[in-house]
Design a protein around this motif. Sequence first.
Motif, PDB file in Angstrom:
ATOM      1  N   MET A   1       0.843  -1.209   0.000  1.00  0.00           N
ATOM      2  CA  MET A   1       0.000   0.000   0.000  1.00  0.00           C
ATOM      3  C   MET A   1       0.872   1.251   0.000  1.00  0.00           C
ATOM      4  O   MET A   1       1.815   1.374   0.773  1.00  0.00           O
ATOM      5  CB  MET A   1      -0.880   0.016   1.254  1.00  0.00           C
ATOM      6  CG  MET A   1      -1.701   1.279   1.428  1.00  0.00           C
ATOM      7  SD  MET A   1      -2.707   1.174   2.923  1.00  0.00           S
ATOM      8  CE  MET A   1      -3.555   2.746   2.799  1.00  0.00           C
ATOM      9  N   LYS A   2       0.559   2.213  -0.879  1.00  0.00           N
ATOM     10  CA  LYS A   2       1.298   3.460  -0.873  1.00  0.00           C
ATOM     11  C   LYS A   2       0.989   4.209   0.409  1.00  0.00           C
ATOM     12  O   LYS A   2      -0.154   4.262   0.854  1.00  0.00           O
ATOM     13  CB  LYS A   2       0.904   4.316  -2.082  1.00  0.00           C
ATOM     14  CG  LYS A   2       1.294   3.683  -3.412  1.00  0.00           C
ATOM     15  CD  LYS A   2       0.873   4.564  -4.570  1.00  0.00           C
ATOM     16  CE  LYS A   2       1.228   3.944  -5.898  1.00  0.00           C
ATOM     17  NZ  LYS A   2       0.807   4.766  -7.039  1.00  0.00           N
ATOM     18  N   THR A   3       2.007   4.825   0.971  1.00  0.00           N
ATOM     19  CA  THR A   3       1.818   5.474   2.274  1.00  0.00           C
ATOM     20  C   THR A   3       2.015   6.974   2.184  1.00  0.00           C
ATOM     21  O   THR A   3       2.590   7.591   3.055  1.00  0.00           O
ATOM     22  CB  THR A   3       2.803   4.886   3.291  1.00  0.00           C
ATOM     23  OG1 THR A   3       4.133   5.053   2.792  1.00  0.00           O
ATOM     24  CG2 THR A   3       2.527   3.426   3.535  1.00  0.00           C
ATOM     25  N   ARG A  19     -14.207   1.508  12.816  1.00  0.00           N
ATOM     26  CA  ARG A  19     -13.672   1.346  14.169  1.00  0.00           C
ATOM     27  C   ARG A  19     -12.880   0.043  14.269  1.00  0.00           C
ATOM     28  O   ARG A  19     -12.865  -0.631  15.290  1.00  0.00           O
ATOM     29  CB  ARG A  19     -14.793   1.353  15.222  1.00  0.00           C
ATOM     30  CG  ARG A  19     -15.576   2.653  15.294  1.00  0.00           C
ATOM     31  CD  ARG A  19     -14.697   3.796  15.795  1.00  0.00           C
ATOM     32  NE  ARG A  19     -15.463   4.970  16.164  1.00  0.00           N
ATOM     33  CZ  ARG A  19     -15.766   5.968  15.347  1.00  0.00           C
ATOM     34  NH1 ARG A  19     -15.360   5.917  14.087  1.00  0.00           N
ATOM     35  NH2 ARG A  19     -16.450   7.020  15.767  1.00  0.00           N
ATOM     36  N   SER A  20     -12.218  -0.291  13.181  1.00  0.00           N
ATOM     37  CA  SER A  20     -11.464  -1.539  13.122  1.00  0.00           C
ATOM     38  C   SER A  20     -10.441  -1.446  12.004  1.00  0.00           C
ATOM     39  O   SER A  20     -10.796  -1.099  10.870  1.00  0.00           O
ATOM     40  CB  SER A  20     -12.409  -2.716  12.875  1.00  0.00           C
ATOM     41  OG  SER A  20     -11.700  -3.864  12.452  1.00  0.00           O
ATOM     42  N   PHE A  21      -9.168  -1.765  12.313  1.00  0.00           N
ATOM     43  CA  PHE A  21      -8.138  -1.788  11.276  1.00  0.00           C
ATOM     44  C   PHE A  21      -8.361  -2.968  10.331  1.00  0.00           C
ATOM     45  O   PHE A  21      -8.145  -2.859   9.120  1.00  0.00           O
ATOM     46  CB  PHE A  21      -6.748  -1.866  11.916  1.00  0.00           C
ATOM     47  CG  PHE A  21      -6.231  -0.533  12.383  1.00  0.00           C
ATOM     48  CD1 PHE A  21      -5.381   0.216  11.595  1.00  0.00           C
ATOM     49  CD2 PHE A  21      -6.618  -0.027  13.617  1.00  0.00           C
ATOM     50  CE1 PHE A  21      -4.904   1.456  12.019  1.00  0.00           C
ATOM     51  CE2 PHE A  21      -6.158   1.210  14.056  1.00  0.00           C
ATOM     52  CZ  PHE A  21      -5.297   1.946  13.251  1.00  0.00           C
ATOM     53  N   VAL A  30      -6.148  -4.253   1.243  1.00  0.00           N
ATOM     54  CA  VAL A  30      -4.733  -4.246   1.632  1.00  0.00           C
ATOM     55  C   VAL A  30      -4.599  -5.075   2.905  1.00  0.00           C
ATOM     56  O   VAL A  30      -5.596  -5.452   3.536  1.00  0.00           O
ATOM     57  CB  VAL A  30      -4.207  -2.809   1.881  1.00  0.00           C
ATOM     58  CG1 VAL A  30      -4.297  -1.971   0.621  1.00  0.00           C
ATOM     59  CG2 VAL A  30      -4.972  -2.142   3.027  1.00  0.00           C
ATOM     60  N   SER A  31      -3.374  -5.356   3.292  1.00  0.00           N
ATOM     61  CA  SER A  31      -3.158  -6.088   4.535  1.00  0.00           C
ATOM     62  C   SER A  31      -3.380  -5.166   5.732  1.00  0.00           C
ATOM     63  O   SER A  31      -3.231  -3.940   5.628  1.00  0.00           O
ATOM     64  CB  SER A  31      -1.743  -6.658   4.575  1.00  0.00           C
ATOM     65  OG  SER A  31      -0.795  -5.611   4.693  1.00  0.00           O
ATOM     66  N   ALA A  38       0.458   2.763   7.465  1.00  0.00           N
ATOM     67  CA  ALA A  38       0.110   4.009   6.795  1.00  0.00           C
ATOM     68  C   ALA A  38      -0.449   5.027   7.778  1.00  0.00           C
ATOM     69  O   ALA A  38      -0.075   6.208   7.765  1.00  0.00           O
ATOM     70  CB  ALA A  38      -0.891   3.740   5.675  1.00  0.00           C
ATOM     71  N   VAL A  39      -1.354   4.564   8.650  1.00  0.00           N
ATOM     72  CA  VAL A  39      -1.944   5.461   9.641  1.00  0.00           C
ATOM     73  C   VAL A  39      -0.880   5.928  10.637  1.00  0.00           C
ATOM     74  O   VAL A  39      -0.811   7.112  10.995  1.00  0.00           O
ATOM     75  CB  VAL A  39      -3.107   4.772  10.375  1.00  0.00           C
ATOM     76  CG1 VAL A  39      -3.604   5.635  11.529  1.00  0.00           C
ATOM     77  CG2 VAL A  39      -4.255   4.477   9.406  1.00  0.00           C
ATOM     78  N   ALA A  40      -0.031   5.003  11.077  1.00  0.00           N
ATOM     79  CA  ALA A  40       1.022   5.356  12.030  1.00  0.00           C
ATOM     80  C   ALA A  40       1.993   6.368  11.429  1.00  0.00           C
ATOM     81  O   ALA A  40       2.464   7.286  12.122  1.00  0.00           O
ATOM     82  CB  ALA A  40       1.772   4.091  12.463  1.00  0.00           C
ATOM     83  N   ALA A  41       2.296   6.216  10.135  1.00  0.00           N
ATOM     84  CA  ALA A  41       3.212   7.139   9.475  1.00  0.00           C
ATOM     85  C   ALA A  41       2.624   8.545   9.431  1.00  0.00           C
ATOM     86  O   ALA A  41       3.333   9.541   9.654  1.00  0.00           O
ATOM     87  CB  ALA A  41       3.515   6.651   8.061  1.00  0.00           C
ATOM     88  N   LEU A  42       1.305   8.627   9.161  1.00  0.00           N
ATOM     89  CA  LEU A  42       0.655   9.938   9.133  1.00  0.00           C
ATOM     90  C   LEU A  42       0.647  10.548  10.527  1.00  0.00           C
ATOM     91  O   LEU A  42       0.927  11.742  10.705  1.00  0.00           O
ATOM     92  CB  LEU A  42      -0.771   9.802   8.597  1.00  0.00           C
ATOM     93  CG  LEU A  42      -1.583  11.097   8.554  1.00  0.00           C
ATOM     94  CD1 LEU A  42      -0.920  12.124   7.642  1.00  0.00           C
ATOM     95  CD2 LEU A  42      -3.005  10.819   8.096  1.00  0.00           C
ATOM     96  N   GLU A  43       0.346   9.742  11.550  1.00  0.00           N
ATOM     97  CA  GLU A  43       0.349  10.246  12.917  1.00  0.00           C
ATOM     98  C   GLU A  43       1.736  10.754  13.313  1.00  0.00           C
ATOM     99  O   GLU A  43       1.871  11.803  13.959  1.00  0.00           O
ATOM    100  CB  GLU A  43      -0.091   9.136  13.884  1.00  0.00           C
ATOM    101  CG  GLU A  43      -1.571   8.780  13.787  1.00  0.00           C
ATOM    102  CD  GLU A  43      -1.945   7.624  14.692  1.00  0.00           C
ATOM    103  OE1 GLU A  43      -3.053   7.644  15.259  1.00  0.00           O
ATOM    104  OE2 GLU A  43      -1.121   6.694  14.835  1.00  0.00           O
TER     105      GLU A  43
END
Length: 313
Positions: A1-3, A19-21, A30-31, A38-43
């Motif tokens: 997945m592109k991040t 409300r669920s990854f 995606v996995s 991806a979410v962690a990188a944005l955070e």
Amino acid sequence: MKTSGLSELEAVLAVARHRSFRAAAREMSVSTSALSHAVAALEARIGVRLFNRTTRSVSLSEAGAQFVQSVAPALSTIRDALEQAGSFRDTPSGTLRINTSTGAANQVMPLFIAFLERYPDMKLDIVTEGRMIDIVVEGFDAGIRLLETVPQDMIAVPFGDRQRFAVVGSPAYFAQHAPPRVPADLAAHRCIRSRMPSGSIYQWEFEKHGQALRIDGESALTLDDPGLMLAAARAGLGLTYLTEWNVGADLEAGTLVRVLEDWTPPLDGLCLYYPGRRHVPAGLRMLIELIREHADAKRARAARKSKPRVKRR
């Protein structure tokens, strides 16, 4: 997945909706780990935690709730712009997400197949569930339900035959029980009850000569799936109340017998519905066009059948 770019924002909105990854990852194909990264990188990049995570739940933080509220409309505008640009293609492409019920999806499947055959660059993501949802909030392009259940603020495209419910039981059951002549007679019968997605028990609806009734028959069996209700009725466990579409094959084969037919008037049929916004995705426009095309063809066939033949001398 592109991040980077839109993918990260789409990931955040998907997690916020579900409300669920894991569920969000399924939606985005995606996995779970890729979406989580991806979410962690944005955070990490903005220096704010958007979600509160535990081993059992995921919820938006205060900052996350404000972020989603601001980003969702902007991302919707960007999607619309991309859709408008893509509408200049010779054939539409992309993914249409449609929410419907299992029964409706089975009825509409021939149309879905025809749509994919006509537009090979399109993809359909069909989600079936019994409960009615807000298709805008849940990220769907359209829904398919009975016309009478569609929210007033949606644009509805009716199609298909009008629907009727039917009370049916097996020949073996009626060999031991006299068929009911009026709905009140159901008090002396075993009725296979239906549980709604909300958890409530569905009351059987009847109407004749302006008299409307709702019956909640007593039963030792309550189910929430039409297939299971059919199986129970075939086995002689009692009467069940389902649409003609569900019971049609059994009635034709004689494995089920219909009663109280004059008490079940027709209802409005299925419709496709979508939010009344300025831009409608090209793929959705093509699906609407196909639905209307099939409806026109069906009406034409019905008109030809009803037209009296002129005898030639």
